[in-house]
Write a protein that holds these residues in place. Structure first.
Motif, PDB file in Angstrom:
ATOM      1  N   PHE A  57     -13.517  39.787 -44.757  1.00  0.00           N
ATOM      2  CA  PHE A  57     -13.226  38.923 -43.612  1.00  0.00           C
ATOM      3  C   PHE A  57     -11.717  38.907 -43.348  1.00  0.00           C
ATOM      4  CE2 PHE A  57     -12.863  34.852 -41.349  1.00  0.00           C
ATOM      5  CZ  PHE A  57     -13.936  34.922 -40.484  1.00  0.00           C
ATOM      6  N   ALA A  58     -10.931  38.801 -44.416  1.00  0.00           N
ATOM      7  CA  ALA A  58      -9.472  38.794 -44.286  1.00  0.00           C
ATOM      8  C   ALA A  58      -8.978  40.115 -43.698  1.00  0.00           C
ATOM      9  CB  ALA A  58      -8.822  38.538 -45.644  1.00  0.00           C
ATOM     10  N   LEU A  59      -9.545  41.234 -44.127  1.00  0.00           N
ATOM     11  CA  LEU A  59      -9.118  42.535 -43.602  1.00  0.00           C
ATOM     12  C   LEU A  59      -9.509  42.697 -42.143  1.00  0.00           C
ATOM     13  CD1 LEU A  59      -9.781  44.930 -46.613  1.00  0.00           C
ATOM     14  CD2 LEU A  59      -7.638  43.816 -45.924  1.00  0.00           C
ATOM     15  N   ALA A  60     -10.655  42.164 -41.748  1.00  0.00           N
ATOM     16  CA  ALA A  60     -11.054  42.216 -40.333  1.00  0.00           C
ATOM     17  C   ALA A  60     -10.050  41.432 -39.485  1.00  0.00           C
ATOM     18  CB  ALA A  60     -12.466  41.665 -40.150  1.00  0.00           C
ATOM     19  N   ARG A  61      -9.662  40.257 -39.941  1.00  0.00           N
ATOM     20  CA  ARG A  61      -8.686  39.457 -39.193  1.00  0.00           C
ATOM     21  C   ARG A  61      -7.318  40.142 -39.177  1.00  0.00           C
ATOM     22  NH1 ARG A  61      -8.427  33.466 -40.193  1.00  0.00           N
ATOM     23  NH2 ARG A  61      -7.851  33.527 -38.014  1.00  0.00           N
ATOM     24  N   TRP A  62      -6.931  40.742 -40.287  1.00  0.00           N
ATOM     25  CA  TRP A  62      -5.667  41.477 -40.351  1.00  0.00           C
ATOM     26  C   TRP A  62      -5.678  42.605 -39.322  1.00  0.00           C
ATOM     27  CZ3 TRP A  62      -3.801  46.319 -40.913  1.00  0.00           C
ATOM     28  CH2 TRP A  62      -2.462  46.467 -41.270  1.00  0.00           C
ATOM     29  N   ALA A  63      -6.762  43.361 -39.283  1.00  0.00           N
ATOM     30  CA  ALA A  63      -6.883  44.495 -38.363  1.00  0.00           C
ATOM     31  C   ALA A  63      -6.861  44.033 -36.909  1.00  0.00           C
ATOM     32  CB  ALA A  63      -8.158  45.281 -38.654  1.00  0.00           C
ATOM     33  N   ALA A  64      -7.548  42.939 -36.614  1.00  0.00           N
ATOM     34  CA  ALA A  64      -7.587  42.430 -35.233  1.00  0.00           C
ATOM     35  C   ALA A  64      -6.193  42.051 -34.748  1.00  0.00           C
ATOM     36  CB  ALA A  64      -8.526  41.224 -35.146  1.00  0.00           C
ATOM     37  N   LEU A  67      -3.867  46.059 -35.260  1.00  0.00           N
ATOM     38  CA  LEU A  67      -4.271  47.413 -34.879  1.00  0.00           C
ATOM     39  C   LEU A  67      -4.873  47.439 -33.483  1.00  0.00           C
ATOM     40  CD1 LEU A  67      -6.077  48.505 -38.191  1.00  0.00           C
ATOM     41  CD2 LEU A  67      -3.679  48.904 -37.544  1.00  0.00           C
ATOM     42  N   THR A  68      -4.729  48.558 -32.817  1.00  0.00           N
ATOM     43  CA  THR A  68      -5.377  48.742 -31.517  1.00  0.00           C
ATOM     44  C   THR A  68      -6.875  48.929 -31.740  1.00  0.00           C
ATOM     45  OG1 THR A  68      -5.257  51.160 -31.551  1.00  0.00           O
ATOM     46  CG2 THR A  68      -3.322  49.968 -30.667  1.00  0.00           C
ATOM     47  N   PRO A  69      -7.675  48.749 -30.696  1.00  0.00           N
ATOM     48  CA  PRO A  69      -9.108  49.002 -30.857  1.00  0.00           C
ATOM     49  C   PRO A  69      -9.413  50.413 -31.379  1.00  0.00           C
ATOM     50  CG  PRO A  69      -8.737  47.765 -28.856  1.00  0.00           C
ATOM     51  CD  PRO A  69      -7.381  48.155 -29.379  1.00  0.00           C
ATOM     52  N   GLU A  71      -7.458  52.313 -33.298  1.00  0.00           N
ATOM     53  CA  GLU A  71      -7.071  52.370 -34.714  1.00  0.00           C
ATOM     54  C   GLU A  71      -8.104  51.673 -35.589  1.00  0.00           C
ATOM     55  OE1 GLU A  71      -2.192  52.447 -34.413  1.00  0.00           O
ATOM     56  OE2 GLU A  71      -3.248  50.528 -34.148  1.00  0.00           O
ATOM     57  N   ARG A  72      -8.615  50.543 -35.108  1.00  0.00           N
ATOM     58  CA  ARG A  72      -9.652  49.828 -35.873  1.00  0.00           C
ATOM     59  C   ARG A  72     -10.903  50.683 -36.006  1.00  0.00           C
ATOM     60  NH1 ARG A  72      -7.791  45.245 -32.594  1.00  0.00           N
ATOM     61  NH2 ARG A  72      -9.718  45.312 -31.376  1.00  0.00           N
ATOM     62  N   ALA A  73     -11.327  51.305 -34.931  1.00  0.00           N
ATOM     63  CA  ALA A  73     -12.548  52.112 -34.946  1.00  0.00           C
ATOM     64  C   ALA A  73     -12.420  53.323 -35.863  1.00  0.00           C
ATOM     65  CB  ALA A  73     -12.893  52.560 -33.532  1.00  0.00           C
ATOM     66  N   ALA A  74     -11.203  53.828 -36.025  1.00  0.00           N
ATOM     67  CA  ALA A  74     -10.978  55.002 -36.866  1.00  0.00           C
ATOM     68  C   ALA A  74     -10.740  54.648 -38.332  1.00  0.00           C
ATOM     69  CB  ALA A  74      -9.783  55.791 -36.333  1.00  0.00           C
ATOM     70  N   ALA A  75     -10.564  53.372 -38.634  1.00  0.00           N
ATOM     71  CA  ALA A  75     -10.278  52.929 -39.997  1.00  0.00           C
ATOM     72  C   ALA A  75     -11.556  52.865 -40.836  1.00  0.00           C
ATOM     73  CB  ALA A  75      -9.608  51.554 -39.964  1.00  0.00           C
ATOM     74  N   THR A  76     -11.355  52.857 -42.149  1.00  0.00           N
ATOM     75  CA  THR A  76     -12.452  52.700 -43.099  1.00  0.00           C
ATOM     76  C   THR A  76     -12.179  51.476 -43.961  1.00  0.00           C
ATOM     77  OG1 THR A  76     -12.875  55.080 -43.182  1.00  0.00           O
ATOM     78  CG2 THR A  76     -13.717  53.775 -45.017  1.00  0.00           C
ATOM     79  N   VAL A  77     -13.215  50.673 -44.170  1.00  0.00           N
ATOM     80  CA  VAL A  77     -13.137  49.553 -45.104  1.00  0.00           C
ATOM     81  C   VAL A  77     -13.883  49.965 -46.366  1.00  0.00           C
ATOM     82  CG1 VAL A  77     -13.763  47.157 -45.570  1.00  0.00           C
ATOM     83  CG2 VAL A  77     -13.023  47.833 -43.276  1.00  0.00           C
ATOM     84  N   TRP A  93     -17.491  42.523 -34.871  1.00  0.00           N
ATOM     85  CA  TRP A  93     -16.775  41.921 -33.739  1.00  0.00           C
ATOM     86  C   TRP A  93     -15.388  42.533 -33.555  1.00  0.00           C
ATOM     87  CZ3 TRP A  93     -19.112  39.779 -30.002  1.00  0.00           C
ATOM     88  CH2 TRP A  93     -20.228  38.976 -30.195  1.00  0.00           C
ATOM     89  N   VAL A  94     -14.721  42.856 -34.654  1.00  0.00           N
ATOM     90  CA  VAL A  94     -13.376  43.422 -34.587  1.00  0.00           C
ATOM     91  C   VAL A  94     -13.424  44.912 -34.220  1.00  0.00           C
ATOM     92  CG1 VAL A  94     -11.368  43.960 -36.053  1.00  0.00           C
ATOM     93  CG2 VAL A  94     -12.366  41.685 -36.096  1.00  0.00           C
ATOM     94  N   GLY A  95     -14.561  45.546 -34.465  1.00  0.00           N
ATOM     95  CA  GLY A  95     -14.705  46.956 -34.115  1.00  0.00           C
ATOM     96  C   GLY A  95     -14.146  47.914 -35.142  1.00  0.00           C
TER      97      GLY A  95
END
Length: 158
Positions: A57-64, A67-69, A71-77, A93-95
């Motif tokens: 959850f923290a990483l999703a909020r950090w990314a939002a 990062l651009t949409p 960059e988020r879509a290309a990232a791996t968790v 939700w963050v994509g």
């Protein structure tokens, strides 16, 4: 699984161990950019009573926030344990892109049942039931066994 995937998952298990050693539940996660750069990492911080303080959850909020949409879509968790429904929803939700986990929610439920630990207040679901289009990989048996050991230690059985 690539060598990079394994390296990042091992870091997640290290972070889960750090959480355990700090008196918290053993979960750890790493956010990695498309080029392999580690962007952020975190571990569970729920011991203080706020059970929303999951690393995913923290990483999703950090990314939002950073990062651009695209960059988020290309990232791996990467994460030691499959996302709970709250974290899966935040991911969707963050994509964010791909999710790779060491142990599944189904495995965790089984381990907790073995230990006599009551079920959590929120039903565990596979990530794809929460985020149908998610690209998800896991569990990885060798690492899942390490995560199992951490949960046994947290609950006083190992």
């Amino acid at each position: 699984m690539t060598d990079d995937d394994l390296r990042h998952l091992r870091r997640c298990v290290e972070l889960a161990t750090e959480a355990l050693e700090a008196g918290d539940e053993p979960f750890g996660s790493v956010l990695v950019a498309a080029d392999g750069t580690v962007l952020a990492e975190d571990h569970n911080q729920v011991a203080g009573g706020d059970h929303t303080r999951h690393p995913e959850f923290a990483l999703a909020r950090w990314a939002a926030a950073r990062l651009t949409p695209a960059e988020r879509a290309a990232a791996t968790v990467y994460t030691s344990g499959e996302h709970c429904p709250m974290c899966a929803a935040a991911h969707g939700w963050v994509g964010l892109g791909r999710i790779v986990y060491a142990s599944s929610s189904e495995q965790l439920s089984g381990w907790l049942a073995e230990l006599g630990v009551p079920a959590p207040p929120v039903r565990t679901l596979p990530i794809r039931e929460v985020v149908p289009g998610a690209v998800v990989e896991g569990p990885y048996p060798a690492l899942a066994e390490e995560v199992r050991t951490l949960h046994h230690r947290f609950h006083g059985a190992g």
